[in-house]
Every structure is written in structure tokens, then in C-alpha cells.
Design an enzyme around this catalytic site. Structure first.
Site, PDB file in Angstrom:
ATOM      1  N   SER A   1      -9.824  -1.078   6.936  1.00  0.00           N
ATOM      2  CA  SER A   1      -9.282  -0.810   5.598  1.00  0.00           C
ATOM      3  C   SER A   1      -8.654  -1.983   4.865  1.00  0.00           C
ATOM      4  CB  SER A   1      -8.254   0.310   5.674  1.00  0.00           C
ATOM      5  OG  SER A   1      -8.921   1.532   5.698  1.00  0.00           O
TER       6      SER A   1
ATOM      7  N   LYS B   1       0.857  -1.193   0.000  1.00  0.00           N
ATOM      8  CA  LYS B   1       0.000   0.000   0.000  1.00  0.00           C
ATOM      9  C   LYS B   1       0.893   1.243   0.000  1.00  0.00           C
ATOM     10  CE  LYS B   1      -3.895   1.776   2.822  1.00  0.00           C
ATOM     11  NZ  LYS B   1      -4.821   1.413   3.919  1.00  0.00           N
TER      12      LYS B   1
ATOM     13  N   SER C   1      -9.647   1.652   3.117  1.00  0.00           N
ATOM     14  CA  SER C   1      -8.807   2.481   2.282  1.00  0.00           C
ATOM     15  C   SER C   1      -7.795   1.709   1.439  1.00  0.00           C
ATOM     16  CB  SER C   1      -8.047   3.483   3.159  1.00  0.00           C
ATOM     17  OG  SER C   1      -7.183   2.796   4.048  1.00  0.00           O
TER      18      SER C   1
END
Ligand code: GLN
Length: 486
Positions: free
Chosen positions: A174, A75, A150
């Protein structure tokens, strides 16, 4: 769901393909498909090929382990030396950290191949990945829908076979919620099970690095590698999980005590409720004991989360001032104006909203009424979860009250978005582990995720229960066709 890592590893060990060749396949697939999904925001293909050469040398010398030579992604908030890591925020435009996160260090030592950084909500604040400064990633199951957030880019990349697995971060859902929206597996480990060193902070008492993968076995293989105490993260815990991947499939669910809290099902879409009820019945038919419980404190979880997360974010994001790194405006008269312009121009609306909320709940006169009260209520939630785990081995719940939203839905109302985090945030508040597994599609063909929750350090129990479901229940979410396939 398909197991990908073990068969790929077998192919590498049998010399049917080299890691460099496999990496080239992933690079070609990303070059062809990333414009469709916007999953990657930066790529590190040169580095990936270097990693792959290192992996091929490990394979040749017989030192390969389960993840050697397998391409993956981080990420955009997980640091790796010299690579863009921007939290998908203009304020970190061009930022290249000069050190590796512990998770990437551990994976690199095992010969993992890093393809690039994946899209996310700005500073991991959101539930759709639409607050990214690069625009939203799209859900490969249906590109008119969001990936969730997210860690949406990681979920999109794994679902579309543009990476074998991804690391994300989970502060309030997330990893699990995008995994459920994209029909893959997502694990949020116990707080402290995985080092946060090199994870750019959002809410430090809630943040945990987690795994997005195609199957429970793949998830376990990655967790086994990245977990463990770390001198660079004082909140990391020295706990011996053993080798969880090796334990999968050795037990059934007979006698497993599964708690079902009615509050978890209030207000959820009936289609999702029916799907989760079906999974509960599956476990019951296979000998698990279903225990109906009540967890009234769940209602407090959302306000507690949004007060604590925003408070911690307002403090953590204080460091972005244009002085040391990241975005700096072109013109300003003095340092105060520079800081003001940096933050005004560098942060997006959602991040600003949270900094303001967090500053408010910490300010004198409001601290007792909001932040302190939230911390006290957090203790109640922890105590009630402890009680539940005195009678139940695991809890079953939906991962989210809904399947993937249509694009742009999040623009409508921030509060509406916050409400959709109801099923995931209690897990971060209490620090326990949870895994989301796909169970079936809704009538629109979008995946539904089930969440299995355990007490602290019970990763082995929840992953075994998830694995049993994955292996034995009717497979309701088809594997995605496209990207790199075996
Ligand atoms: N949706 C939640 C939030 O916006 C969770 C985000 C996360 O886990 N990083 O805070």
C-alpha cells in the site's frame, strides 16, 4: 526526481521563507486543488500553523533539523491527538484519538508540520483507494485513473505537491504500489524498523508504516527520523541504521549483486517488462553483477497473503462494535442487534468480505487446511528469501504488473484486484524492506515503478542503489507541474 526537502530546508534556514509562510502556501494549494484530487479527507490547518510557529522558533534558535518546518501529511489510519482518524470508514466516523502515534510524535519533535489526513482504501484493504467512504482520490498524472492503494491519498498529495511527503502504511504493497502509479518514491521498511504504535491495525504481522516522497533522498531523511525501537511497540527492533541520508551518493553499484527472479516477470505487461529490463541493463552497464535466479515460492505468496491478512483483519476489526467509539445505529432493541447493525451499516463490502474470509479460515475444521497451512508456507517463503540474500545483495522486480487502472476497474472482480498484488505481498510476508522508484512512463503516459528489495535491515543498501539510479539513469518520469513549487 526532484529533491524537495533539502532545498526547502535550506530556504527556511536561510530565512528566505518562514515555516508559517510555507505552510500558508500549502494550505492555499490544498484549498485550490484538493477538489480535483480528493487527496485529503480532513485538514488540520490550525494545527499546521501551530506546528509551523514551533518550527520557526526552532529555526530561530539554531535547533532546526532536516525536517523542521516542512509540511507533510499522515494517512487516515495514523493517529494524532485530537484529529479525525477514520480509516476512511463509516464505522470510525467522527473518531478522534486521544494520543499521538510514535511516528507523528517523532516528527512533531523535529518541527514537522501536519496538514491533514489523506485518503485510503477503507481500513487499508484494496489496491485502488476506491473503497474509501469518501470516494476515491484521483491520480494527478491522469485523473481518469486511480492513484493505487491503499495509501492513494498520500501518493496523490505528494505527486500534486500538496504535501512535501506523506506517511502511509504498507501491509501488502500500500505504499509502494500507489507510489509507482503516481510516479513518486515509496519505501516499505523492514518489519519492526518503524514503530506501529498509533497505526490502526489491519494485519498486524504484515503492517508497517512507510514513506511516500518525491525522491530517494527525501525518503531517507524521513526514514532516518521515524525509524527506531519503541517501548510502545514490542515488535519494533533495536537496530542502528545510522544516518542513511548522509550515505547517499557515496558509493556506486560496481560489484553489487542484483538478483532477477524470472517468476517476478511472468504475466506482467510487456511494456513494464521492457522498462524494468532497461533498468537492469543500466545497473549492469554500471558494473553490477546480474544473477538470474528462480523463486518458485513466489506463486504461493498471494494465497498465503490473503489468508493471513484476512485472518488477522477479522480479529483486529472485532473491536468495532459500536460500544466504545465510532458509528452506532440510531435504533436497536438490544445489544446484539446494536452490534449487528453497527457492523452491517458501518463496514463497506470489501471489509465485510475480508472479515468473512478471515473468520472462515480461522474457524474450527478449516483452521488446519487454510490458516495453519498458510503460516507453514510463510516459513518456506522466508527461508527461500534468506537463501536468495546469501547470494544476492538486492533483488529487482516490478512494483506492480501494471500501471494505474482506469477508475472503477476494481468494481469488476475482487479476485482480479487481489492478483494485481503479486509483486508486493511477498515482501510483507517475509518482512524484508523494499523501495519503489519511478523509471519511465508507459505509452499512455502513466508512470512505471521498479522495486528494489533487500534482506532485513538493508534499507541503506536498497536506498543507495535506488539513489544511484535516480541520479544517473535517464529520467523517464517528469516532475509534476502544479501545487506548491519552490
Ligand atoms: N492491496 C493489498 C490488500 O488489499 C495491500 C493493502 C495494504 O498494503 N494495506 O490487502
Amino acid at each position: 526526481m526532484r529533491e524537495l526537502i533539502t532545498p526547502l530546508s535550506q530556504m527556511l534556514k536561510n530565512k528566505e521563507i518562514s515555516s508559517v509562510e510555507l505552510t500558508e502556501k500549502y494550505i492555499a494549494a490544498i484549498e485550490a486543488d484538493n477538489k480535483k484530487y480528493n487527496a485529503y479527507v480532513s485538514t488540520t490547518f490550525d494545527k499546521a500553523l501551530e506546528n509551523a510557529k514551533f518550527a520557526d522558533a526552532m529555526l530561530a534558535s539554531g535547533k532546526a533539523t532536516a525536517l523542521t518546518g516542512i509540511p507533510m501529511t499522515l494517512k487516515d489510519n495514523i493517529c494524532s491527538d485530537g484529529d479525525l482518524t477514520t480509516c476512511c470508514s463509516k464505522i470510525l466516523e467522527g473518531f478522534r484519538p486521544y494520543y499521538d502515534s510514535t511516528v507523528w510524535n517523532k516528527l512533531k519533535a523535529q518541527g514537522a508540520v501536519m496538514l491533514g489526513k489523506t485518503n485510503m482504501d477503507e481500513f487499508a484493504m484494496g489496491s485502488t483507494s476506491e473503497t474509501s467512504c469518501y470516494g476515491a482520490p484521483l491520480n494527478p498524472r491522469n485523473v481518469n485513473h486511480v492513484t493505487g492503494g491503499s495509501s492513494g491519498g498520500g501518493a496523490s498529495a505528494v505527486c500534486a505537491n500538496l504535501a512535501a511527503y506523506a506517511l502511509g502504511s504498507d501491509t501488502g504493497g500500500s505504499v509502494r504500489q500507489p507510489a509507482s502509479f503516481c510516479g513518486i518514491v515509496g519505501l516499505k521498511p523492514t518489519y519492526g524498523a518503524v514503530s506501529r504504535y498509533g497505526l490502526i491495525a489491519y494485519g498486524s504481522s504484515l503492517d508497517q508504516i512507510g514513506v511516500l516522497a518525491n525522491s530517494v533522498k527525501d525518503t531517507a531523511l524521513v526514514f532516518d527520523t521515524i525509524s527506531g525501537v519503541d517501548a510502545n511497540d514490542q515488535t519494533s527492533v533495536d537496530f542502528n541504521f545510522g544516518n542513511i541520508a548522509d550515505t547517499l551518493g557515496q558509493s556506486d553499484v560496481k560489484g553489487l549483486k542484483i538478483g532477477v527472479a524470472k517468476e517476478y516477470f511472468e504475466g506482467i505487461n510487456p511494456e513494464l517488462k521492457e522498462a524494468i529490463d532497461g533498468a537492469i541493463k543500466f545497473y549492469e552497464d554500471n558494473g553490477a553483477e546480474i544473477i538470474d535466479i528462480s523463486l518458485p515460492v513466489l506463486k504461493q505468496a498471494l494465497p498465503v497473503y490473503y489468508i493471513i491478512a484476512c485472518a488477522e483483519a477479522s480479529s483486529n476489526l472485532g473491536r468495532y462494535d459500536g460500544i466504545r467509539y465510532g458509528y452506532r445505529p440510531e435504533s436497536f432493541n438490544d445489544v446484539e442487534e446494536m452490534i449487528l447493525k453497527t457492523r452491517t451499516e458501518g463496514f463497506g463490502d470489501e471489509v465485510k468480505r475480508r472479515i468473512m474470509l478471515g473468520t472462515y479460515v480461522l474457524s474450527s475444521g478449516y483452521y488446519d487446511a487454510y490458516y495453519k497451512k498458510a503460516c507453514l508456507l510463510r516459513e518456506n517463503l522466508i527461508a527461500d528469501f534468506d537463501d536468495i540474500f546469501n547470494t544476492c545483495d538486492i533483488l529487482i522486480a516490478p512494483t506492480a504488473p501494471n500501471t494505474a487502472f482506469e477508475l472503477d476497474y476494481s468494481g469488476a472482480s475482487p479476485v482480479e484486484m487481489y492478483l494485481s498484488d503479486i509483486a508486493t505481498v511477498p515482501i510483507n510476508i517475509t518482512g524484508v524492506p523494499a523501495i519503489s522508484v519511478p523509471i519511465k512512463n508507459d505509452s499512455k503516459g502513466l508512470p512505471i515503478g521498479m522495486q528494489l528489495i533487500g534482506k532485513k535491515f538493508s534499507e541503506k543498501t536498497i536506498m543507495n542503489a535506488a539513489y544511484f539510479y535516480e541520479k544517473n539513469a535517464e529520467n523517464g518520469v517528469a516532475d509534476f507541474e502544479g501545487g506548491v513549487t519552490l
